[in-house]
Structure formats: C-alpha cells, structure tokens
Design a protein around this motif. Structure first.
Motif, PDB file in Angstrom:
ATOM      1  N   ASP A   1       0.867  -1.172   0.000  1.00 52.13           N
ATOM      2  CA  ASP A   1       0.000   0.000   0.000  1.00 52.13           C
ATOM      3  C   ASP A   1       0.908   1.227   0.000  1.00 52.13           C
ATOM      4  OD1 ASP A   1      -2.474   1.303   0.034  1.00 52.13           O
ATOM      5  OD2 ASP A   1      -2.503   1.437   2.222  1.00 52.13           O
TER       6      ASP A   1
ATOM      7  N   ARG B   1       2.010   5.265  -0.910  1.00 51.25           N
ATOM      8  CA  ARG B   1       1.462   6.625  -0.939  1.00 51.25           C
ATOM      9  C   ARG B   1       2.576   7.599  -1.315  1.00 51.25           C
ATOM     10  NH1 ARG B   1      -2.502   4.373  -0.388  1.00 51.25           N
ATOM     11  NH2 ARG B   1      -4.375   4.773   0.831  1.00 51.25           N
TER      12      ARG B   1
ATOM     13  N   ASN C   1       3.625   0.703   2.997  1.00 52.86           N
ATOM     14  CA  ASN C   1       3.266  -0.256   4.048  1.00 52.86           C
ATOM     15  C   ASN C   1       3.024  -1.593   3.354  1.00 52.86           C
ATOM     16  OD1 ASN C   1       3.164   1.989   5.754  1.00 52.86           O
ATOM     17  ND2 ASN C   1       0.961   2.257   5.473  1.00 52.86           N
TER      18      ASN C   1
ATOM     19  N   SER D   1       0.752  -2.323  -5.484  1.00 55.26           N
ATOM     20  CA  SER D   1       0.173  -1.065  -5.007  1.00 55.26           C
ATOM     21  C   SER D   1      -0.769  -0.465  -6.052  1.00 55.26           C
ATOM     22  CB  SER D   1       1.282  -0.075  -4.663  1.00 55.26           C
ATOM     23  OG  SER D   1       0.744   1.088  -4.089  1.00 55.26           O
TER      24      SER D   1
ATOM     25  N   LEU E   1      -2.625  -4.113   7.270  1.00 56.52           N
ATOM     26  CA  LEU E   1      -2.519  -2.768   6.700  1.00 56.52           C
ATOM     27  C   LEU E   1      -3.790  -2.017   7.074  1.00 56.52           C
ATOM     28  CD1 LEU E   1      -1.315  -3.619   3.062  1.00 56.52           C
ATOM     29  CD2 LEU E   1       0.092  -3.093   5.073  1.00 56.52           C
TER      30      LEU E   1
ATOM     31  N   ARG F   1      -6.147   1.779   6.737  1.00 59.61           N
ATOM     32  CA  ARG F   1      -6.358   3.091   6.129  1.00 59.61           C
ATOM     33  C   ARG F   1      -7.293   3.887   7.034  1.00 59.61           C
ATOM     34  NH1 ARG F   1      -7.251   0.783  -0.021  1.00 59.61           N
ATOM     35  NH2 ARG F   1      -5.030   0.584  -0.544  1.00 59.61           N
TER      36      ARG F   1
ATOM     37  N   THR G   1      -2.346   6.421   6.646  1.00 55.82           N
ATOM     38  CA  THR G   1      -2.273   4.962   6.516  1.00 55.82           C
ATOM     39  C   THR G   1      -1.437   4.409   7.659  1.00 55.82           C
ATOM     40  OG1 THR G   1      -0.300   5.064   5.113  1.00 55.82           O
ATOM     41  CG2 THR G   1      -2.439   5.061   3.989  1.00 55.82           C
TER      42      THR G   1
ATOM     43  N   TRP H   1      -9.131  -5.740   1.196  1.00 55.03           N
ATOM     44  CA  TRP H   1      -9.501  -4.539   1.944  1.00 55.03           C
ATOM     45  C   TRP H   1     -10.956  -4.638   2.376  1.00 55.03           C
ATOM     46  CZ3 TRP H   1      -6.275  -1.329   4.002  1.00 55.03           C
ATOM     47  CH2 TRP H   1      -5.013  -1.136   3.428  1.00 55.03           C
TER      48      TRP H   1
END
Lengths: 378, 378, 378, 378
Positions: C224, C226, C239, C369, D241, D243, D249, D375
């Motif tokens: 993940d 960013r 992450n 990602s 993980l 969010r 995050t 997710w």
C-alpha cells in the motif's frame, strides 16, 4: 497479589500530609492499594481549620479530626478502637518532637525520612522504641520496588558472589535556584533540613538502597561537599567514597545541581561472579551481568527464580510505579502489626535502625567534608 | 569528509604493532582511513624474523624493514625520503627508551599511552620535545569520536554554562582473573605496566576525555584503590574524588573487576545551564540536558550547530566506530605535519603535554591511595 | 582480523564515486580497511576534467585515469596487469549500461544497488553473468555488520527454531521535501530512480537483510504505497505485507516521511523457540529473546558461540560502524576472487541473484500497489 | 492531583472480578487510587459460595453480596442508595448478557473489553445505551497513561502537523502453547473469545490507542492472519494494513507468538512536521521527533506545555504504572457521573462507541483475512 483477607482492616492516623502535600498523598494512596488499612483519624495540618477541611474531604469523622499530635494521642488512647498506626509526614525538623510522644504513648509509627535532624535525637528515639517495644517503620519507599527486592534476593542466593563494589547515586537538577523550591527552599535551609541538604534528603535513600540490597554495613565515608548555588547555606552536591563491611568499597554521588536530570536514583553492584544494575528511570527492569555472557534485562515477567524467595507485585506483570513501591512497604508493615497481635515477630520493613543509620551517615559525611574529606567512621 | 588533496602522502614507520597486535591494526587501519599516510617502514617485532615476515605481508619494501629502532633511525636519516612520522606501539615500559632517541634524531612521533611508566621519564621527554621542536602526538583515541568533539564544541560555545561537575568512569569486567589476560597479565604486572594497573591503562583515557571536553585542569585527586583479584600485585579497582580548576569537582571510577561489563568508558558533565552525557557503548549519541526541558539525543545528523566549529566524520551520518575515532586523531596529526612543513603551527591533537598529564595523574593517584586516599596534587 | 597475507593486493577501478560522492568514499575507505585492494584506476566522473582532478588527488597514475567505462575497458584489457575488480557507483539508471559491457569484457564487478531500474535488464544481466562466469557482487553493506552475521549464524544453528515472523523496516524522515534532496531529488525522480523511490532505495536493503539472516525466500507482497509530499512523482511511503517460504509471514515499512527519524533500518525475527531483534541505530548490539527468560543483549564480546561459524570484526571488540560493515563485504569479495584464481569457488557475498531479487521485489510491490495492494508474486 | 473533594463517594458493584482475577484486582485498586469510589456490592463469582467468601474478605456487607447479576439488579433498584456504577469484569462472551439488563435497568456500566463477541450484539447494546441515556464506559486502560494523554494533547495542538502514518503493535510471546494459558486457553477458544483470538484481545487496545491519540477514524483493514501454534482454532498472529480518515495509513501487528517478548504495546505516529513514539515497556517516556532536530525524551517532569490542556498524574512526577493508568480512566468516569448528576455532560472516557468500534474492527479484520487480506471497510 494476596487477596481476600479475613482480618479486620488496620486503623491509621496521619500527622501532616494535608492539602497539597505530595508525600501525604503517596502514603494515603499506597495504604489504599494494600486494601489493609483504613485512614480514620489525623492531625493533618499546622493550620487547624485547613486541616479540618481537608480531613472532611477524606470523609474522616469529626471526632477523629485533631488539631495536633497531643490531642490525637490523648483522644485515641481513650477509644476502644485506637488507631493501629500513626504516620508522621511533617517537615524533617519536627519528626523527633512528634514521634517521641507517640512512641511513649505506645503507638506504632510510620515515619518519613530522615528520622531526625540531629544524631542525638535519633539515638534517643531508637532507645525509646527498644524499651517500649512498639513498631517503628521508616518510609524508604524505593526499596519497595519489585526489581529492587529481586536484586536483594539474587544477592542473598549467591548469584553474583561476594560483593566487591557498590556504586550509587541520587542526583537531580532541582532545586537549581533558591527560588525554584516551591515550598520556600526548606530543602536547603539549615533550621528545617538539619545540617545537610542533599545528603539528608536523597543520599539517605541511596544508602538504604545499597545496604538493603547487599546486606552489608557502611563503615566509613569520605565526602567532598560543595554549595554551587549562590546564597545557599547547605551543600547541594556531594561526591563521596565509601567503605563497607567485608572489604567492599564504593562511591556515592548526590546532587541538586545535575542540571537537566530528573530523579536519578541508581545503584550498581558488582561481585566476584556477576553484577546487578538498577535505575529508577526504568524501575521495572533489572540488569543482570555475568562475565563472558550477554547482559540480561530482568523484568517482573522474566525474573530469574530464587529458591525460597519471592518478590512482591501489585499489578501482576504490568509496569508498576512509585505508589506501588510504597504500597509494598505498607504491606510489610501490615504483616508485622498483625504478627505482633498474634505474638509473632516479623520485621521485613525499614525500621528505626535504618532510620538511625541514615542520620549517622549524614552526620559522618558532613563532618568528613568539613575536614577536607577525611575518612570518617559512622 | 575532505577529499581530493593534492599533497603527497605522509610516510610512516611503525615500532611494534606486529603480527597479532590489536592496537597495531587499529593504528594501521586508522591511517589508511585518512588516505593521507603511507606505511613504508617499520621495526614491527622484537623477534626480527617474525617482524620481517609480517612486514612483507604488508608489502613493505625489504630495505625499510628494520630489526630495531636504532637501525630504523640510522637508515631513515640517511634516506632522501625519510619517514614523516614514527608510531611507537610497544609495551608501556619501553615507550621512553624508544621515543627518546627518535625525538633526539628529529623524528615526529605518535606514541601509545601511557607516555612512560615513570614520572621523571615523562618530564625528560617533554623537555626534550620542547627543545627539539618536533611533533609528538599521543593516541588518546576516544576523543576522536565525533560526538565527543561535538560535546567539546558545545561546552566551548557556552551551551551548558560554567562547569560544576565532571563524572567519568572507565570500567571493565576483564581481566577478571590472573589467567584471563591473553598476553601474560602484563596489564597487571609491575615491571611492564608501571606502578599502576587499571588507572594507567584506562583511567588516563577517562582523564583525557574529561579535560579534552571541558578544557579544565585536574588539580587534586583522592584515590581509594583495591586489589580484588587474589595474587595481583597492582590495583584492579580505583574509586576517586577529583578537584578541577575553576571550582569544578568530580568522581572517577576505574575497574577491571566490574564483573560482566564491557568497555565502560563514560563521561557526564554538568554546568550551570545544562548537562552532557556520553557513553562509549553508544558512541554515536550524545545526550544534551537542559533544566526543565526534555532530554535530547544528539547524533551526527541532528547535532546542535555550534558557530565556527565543526565536528569531523568519516562516514557522513552513518554509525562510526573505534577505528574512525583513531582516524580522526590521525587526520589532525596529518594537518599538523603539513602545517609545520609550511611554517604554520597547528596543535589540535593530543600531545606530549596530555601524555605527561596522564603519567602525573597515575603517580598522584597511587601516592594518594598509599596514604589512605589523602588529597594529592598533580 | 586476518593479518599478514602474502598474496599480492587486488587491483581495483571505480566507475563513478568521484568528488563529493558519499557512497564513493564509503567504498574506497572500506577497501582500504581490508588491506587487500589497491585502487589504481577509474572513470570517476561524467565530467572528465573533474574526474581527472579527483583521480590525481588519489594518486592514480595518469595512464589509468579514464573518461568513461568504454575507454577503461579498452585500456585495461590490453594491460599485463588489468584490474581485478571494477566498482560501479553511478546513479541507479546507469548501472545496466555500465555493468553489461564490463561483464561482457570479462571483468569482475561490484555494483551498487539497485542492480538495474528495469526488471528485464536485471534478467539480461544475470543471464550474462551466468554465461560469462565472472564474479558479480552487490553492495548490500548492512549485512556486513558483525551482529547481523551473528544473527544469521544463530538462526542457521537452530537457536530460535523454525521462523514464523519477519518484520523489517527502513524508514527515514528525509528527504521530506522536494527541495531537501541535495543532489536534485534524483531519489524521487522516475527517470533516475526507476519506477519506485523509497522501496527501491531502502526497501531492497530491508529485504536483503531479511533473506540473508533467515535464509527464507520472499514469495508474495501486498503493498500500500502513498506519495505524501506534494509534487513528488514516486511513492515516498510503503506499508507492506509479506509472505515468505516455509509459512513465514511479515510486514515491511519503508518511508521518506517518517518525520524526524534517521536511518531506521531494523529487523525483528521470531521463531518457534526464540526471537532476534537488530536495529541499525545501535549496530553493535543484537537482542536475543527466549520464552520465559530475560532479554539478552548480545555484543561482539558476549556473543553466544555458534559451532562452526564465526562472525567477522575489524576492530576486535570495539564499536564498529558503516565503513567496517562495507569492509566485511569487500573481504568476502577478496576471498572469492582469490579462490577463483586458485580454481576454487566461494560465494559468501551478496551476488547478482540478490541484486535481481531486489529488482523483482520493487517491481512486484509497485504492481501490487497499483492494484490496491493485491497479493503479487515475485 | 486533585484533593479534598466534598462530594460523597460514588458507590460501585462488581460483576466478576472474584478471587484470583488479575483484571478484577486492577479495577478495584484503580478505583481505590482515585479516592472517589466505594466498592459496596457485587456478584463476584459464578460459584456463589466462593464469591461470598471473597466479598467478605473485602468487607462487603452481607446484604449486598449477590449470586448473579439478576439478583443484584433486583435488590439494588429497591435500595435508597443504589450503586452508581456496575463494573462488568466477566469473560468476553458473557459481557452482552450481563450488560444488557444492567443498562435496561438504568445502571451506569463500566465494561471490560471487548464489548461483545458478536457485532450485532454491540449494535444492539449501543442503541440501547443511546435510548436509555445511561453512562457506559469501556476499560481501555492504556490510554490512561499520562504520556499517552500528552501525545494526544500535542497532536491536537498541531505539534506534529497533519497525520500521515499510524503504526501500532501489541504483540506478546504468550500464550505460546495451548497448555500455557493458565485459565484454560480461553483466550484462543472460539466460544469464549469470539471469532478472533489475538486481534480481539490485544488488537482492540492498539486500535483504541491509535484513534484516541490521533482523533482519526479507521476506514479499512487488510489482515493476513495465521494460526502458528498447532491445535489452536483461532488466529494467533495478525499482520495488518490500515487506512484511516484524512489520508493517513498505517500497519498493525498483533501476536501471541512473538517468542520471548512481553507486553509489546507500542504506537508510532508521524505527521507533516513531527513524530511521536510511545512504548508500554517504558510508559513514562514519550519520544518527540522534529525534522532536523535531536530526538527528545518527554517525561512527566519535562513535558512540552500544551495551552489549555493538561495531562493527569497520580504520583506527581514519579514513575507510574498500569494501575495508575486505570485510575485515570476511573477519575474521568467519576467526573462524568458527577457531571450528569448536576445535569452537565462530560464524556472524556472510552465509551460504548469505542467499544463498538473494537468489535467492528475485529469482525472486519477476520473477514478480510478469510478473503486473502482483501480490503474490508469497518
């Protein structure tokens, strides 16, 4: 933790420890943590009105709120349910005048340190306690930490061999100015603090910690004291060499001018076959050193078992703090009071001997320093 | 790091530092890290054949491999390209006999500490160096650590105010037995080590660190020495009180019997407005204390800028070790040699004055201890 | 440390690593520390004049200062004493174009990471190296730290049992702005850095550390990513969940926006019977965890012996830093080159397989990602 | 510490928390530390006789010792002095069945976490509490630590800017076997623990800590769970993980198989202009990171002042532990109960919303893990 005791709770009175007293609240909360004491009486303040108001806030009944220790003694003696323990939490120079009539009247006493500000008073009081046979405890709270007690147990079990070195320190960065002391620099005022400032206030803790953990006696001290803050009348730094029984030696450092440091109580002990290091900054850890092996960080959960001995702990294996350490001392006092009521004896708490040792240490160190750090026997 | 210097490299010879020598390899590698020295000659070993074999492994040319310091001096003087520096890395008791003819012959010298094992020899040598005007450096390597130099810069800039307290220690858990010393307990043998074991060996480092960082002078020492390991002829533990110039005081602890501890070099300095703490266990960190503020952990990357001063660093902001610290000292020596060749002066390295101070310190401490820790002036 | 080798030194050329290059000086100094390489040639800079000036400062002879890798190859091939190793220290996107002709010409190569910025180039290069049989090393320097190697030895010996968890991180607080990167934000520029910024730059180190120590293979990644700093074109935080061979799982965190932190490389590994934790902030310590026992802090001096294995160390038991870690890798490379010249094989260094793994990891993580952290096989 | 309150003490009953209950004694002692609650009633044990014996040891009067929650409700409702608060300290799967009738009867409740073991029950209970308007607190005790509260205050004041990263972990090395759990492995038994073992037990603490300190909401989770100990029916490790709202995050790690580690609760938060790191191993310290500046170790005595906010502290600037943290939560509950009695509102404590969030988190994480770490929204 021990739970569910059938015994009635022990009744307690405070002398001092009123509104705003930090040490007063530490004692009160520590007793509450033990679940074995009930605070039912007190002469909390030199200002009787303020003391009464404070006592009410603690739900003390009106007939057990006293204006001074004399009326406390007079009234409690007459009751069918007199208090089992009186805690003396007043300024240093008043301990003797308050504790003496209490002992004379047969009350058990818990006294804040230092025991007295004059050596001769400590001797007088110790003799009196011996004669009366009452219980007299001193609040050297740092030795209530579980890892400190574990250190003592490890040493007793022979884990680090014969002790060679005992290095201790208790140094702070405050009060670093005359103004900083919020209670009117009584910590450095001769009349209130005795003949010493920093040794009496924190050095006595470092000494009790050293002797508690090792079981050795301090024989001689060589002290080099200084007053670094201008205008102070007592020493605010002491560098000391120490000689203990059985050939052990050590150093101790006490300071109010270790700029920027907080409560720096620390002890390091080295024996023939290992070492132990404890630091109040992280009270729940104890470092165990073994020649040729990695350093081990002992905790409540990973202690090294010591046959026949066990540390104490309020909160199982969670971090514990200052109040829990005090509480451990109070549990030992409760055990001792109950043992006495059964005719047994029990003395696993800092007592008047420890208190008198502290007073003798202060006196010897100050005399040594006045004579250019000459070796001075206790 | 400085890069790309046009100057020819400086030529170096070693005396001692042969096969198996830990200190020899530290010096050799440190010089290599600077990229400013070429090791081209040496008398590496008392066993000439073994020394020759070792020299060949280092690609030293045959005509510059010497059997002893005398032949080194004789041959190098005659060369058109004599060495610029001779490093004396032999056992303590031989330093004087080796360094003296080198200085007399006009060679620059880097000497391992202690300078000499007798006070009078240190004086003789210092006088000789002054007369001859040669460069004479001492390897006090710990003050080469970037964070130690940063501590000195912070103090010079007034960051912690006037110094009050200097507490240092250099204590180890080895050699903890007579047998343990792998090189035949020379560290605790009177003939080889001088009149002191642990103070000479590690206390001199702690003292140099203290004076380097603070700029103060040691005035008096009160030392309580003990020999804890049975059969040893010199002290293996020293507890000391110190008095410095400008009213600063301190304590120092040196030990071979701090069971289980490793290289325990540490210094803590407190001034009127702040404190600094450095510990060799984590040499890339420096703690900066300010009254009423949180403790700050300074690193190479997060130093507090000091106007007009800059630390040194081999590896940018990565962790550095012992050899890099030595290399920093060697870079200062290279700067000084080059400055002299230009007619300038430069003395930012530990020199014979620092070496002689160490010898005087050892002597004073041992005399103090023999007289029951009496205050003894340096 | 190994001393006194009779073998002639190995000859080295650099490509890149010129004036001002931090990584260049780390490689150069690390080779010097080994005492087994002589830097004798190089094409140090894209600016030939600046490169020549820099080379002279290093005392490189004029005839071995080259303007680019092509002329280096052409000239060195013709010499009777061609270099034994060429180090490729140029920006990431040029590694492939420089390393390929070197391998084709039969030179041994040490390449900075990442191997290439495109996966297909890594495959091409790995195939080429296999075909030519040359030595191709990658500088994953962190696995040169003695305590990292000791961690690997402990795991190989079964000390912590079958591995379950591998948690790693390499996170920094810089470059925290576009402006901050002193070399023109190449670290976050797609053309120069490849398709990834922070994973390629530091995540590859964390992965190599993880696989080096455990011996396991990374199978799948869920990333993940960013970009937190406005204006950046590549990710500055990742992450990640990881799945390794033999059922082990883990997490990895890479960041340029961990505000205020420095070089945060850290690995923690837990097996059935113990755990190991290593942190680059204190590279000379390794924590060993055992269920029900105290945490142990292993050091060079207090390692747990592992039969048949031994860590390496430049400075005996003194603290070591980043350059020493690099030097340990270079010593392994020297051993391997010498072994090959004797017809033996030896491959105890990070090689092209490790380099290609890093490239595949970056590619898989970026693809994951882009697809909302979908599990992606390497 | 606040002292001397005139208000009568609040009356409390416990459900559960009988002989041998660690969590029971933590609650009881924490309430005692506040000096604002009196424990006067309870249904302490499923074994009524054992419960009665335990209650007597606590000096509970006979008429307020109950056999179960139903009789407690029935009797207390009829009293003129019903309890002000009922604490539910029973195993996880019974919380709903006990708390629901209490709320329906209008009692204020303090409930141990997790709120319920099924999501739908949490919703039902939250709706009920909203309808009845009673106070419903959850014991997320770790957010009672003064330095955790200080972290929250610093973040609220903007000290580290907009939050980007929230990394948390709560990992232990126990129970590492089925046998090790002293209370019959209920922590990993589906019926008792709910659908999750380690996430429900400790992950909910890490989540509450993260949201309490940052004020952000968790939006989505991707969880990779494993059961490493053979024979277990629920997960004993979770790599996740996360969010959060506002683009933040993070990662979270929960484990029972982090061999050799103890209570590993830790949170690290990084914003645009700084970072905060807190670790339960040293609960009285908080690390504050600022780009380009040294790391600062904040303590009770050296906090950075936050205008309009103040941490809480039992023992002034001495180390505090787990029970003090609980006590801080209980003081907030006491404030809220008293505010309600005056018609004010006050909700500075973990409430049913926090409890329901924990249950939703567990449910989402378990669903995510069953679908290969997809997710999953909360």
């Amino acid at each position: 933790m021990k739970q569910g005791r059938e015994l009635p709770r022990l009744l307690v009175a405070l002398v001092g420890g009123g509104a705003g007293s930090v040490i007063g609240s530490s004692h009160r909360l520590a007793m509450r943590l033990t679940e074995r004491f009930d605070l039912v009486a007190g002469a909390f303040d030199v200002d009787a009105a303020r003391g009464r108001e404070f006592a009410r806030s603690l739900h003390i009944s009106e007939d057990r709120i006293y204006g001074n220790v004399e009326s406390l003694i007079a009234a409690e003696r007459k009751r069918p349910d007199p208090v089992d323990l009186v805690c003396v939490l007043t300024p240093n120079h008043t301990h003797f005048g308050i504790a003496k009539p209490l002992v004379e009247a047969g009350f058990n006493v818990m006294c804040e340190k230092p025991l007295t500000t004059r050596s001769e008073d400590a001797v007088t009081l110790a003799d009196l306690v011996a004669r009366k046979g009452t219980l007299f405890a001193m609040m050297y709270g740092y030795t209530g930490y579980p890892m400190v007690r574990h250190a003592r147990d490890l040493i007793r079990s022979g884990r680090i061999g014969r002790i060679r070195l005992i290095h201790s320190e208790f140094s702070l960065g405050t009060p670093s100015t005359l103004q900083e002391d919020p209670q009117g620099h009584w910590r450095t005022k001769p009349g209130l603090s005795g003949e010493s400032a920093v040794i009496g206030m924190v050095g006595t803790h470092a000494l009790h910690l050293s002797t508690f953990v090792t079981g050795l006696e301090l024989k001689e001290v060589s002290a080099d004291c200084r007053t670094y803050v201008e205008g102070r009348l007592l020493e605010d730094n002491a560098n000391m060499l120490l000689r203990f029984s059985e050939g052990a030696t050590g150093m101790m450092w006490n300071s109010y001018v270790a700029a920027g440091t907080e409560n720096g109580l620390r002890v390091r002990i080295y024996g023939e076959t290992g070492g132990l290091e404890w630091n109040h900054v992280r009270p729940n850890e104890l470092d165990l050193l073994t020649p040729g092996k990695p350093r081990q960080i002992l905790t409540l959960a990973s202690r090294e078992p010591v046959p026949g001995m066990q540390g104490v702990s309020i909160a199982a294996v969670q971090p514990e703090g200052f109040v829990e350490a005090f509480a451990n001392v109070y549990r030992d006092v409760a055990d001792a009071i109950e043992a006495r009521s059964r005719g047994d004896s029990c003395s696993a708490f800092p007592d008047i001997t420890d208190g008198a040792l502290g007073v003798r240490f202060v006196s010897a160190a100050i005399r040594s320093s006045r004579d250019n750090a000459r070796w001075t026997r206790l």
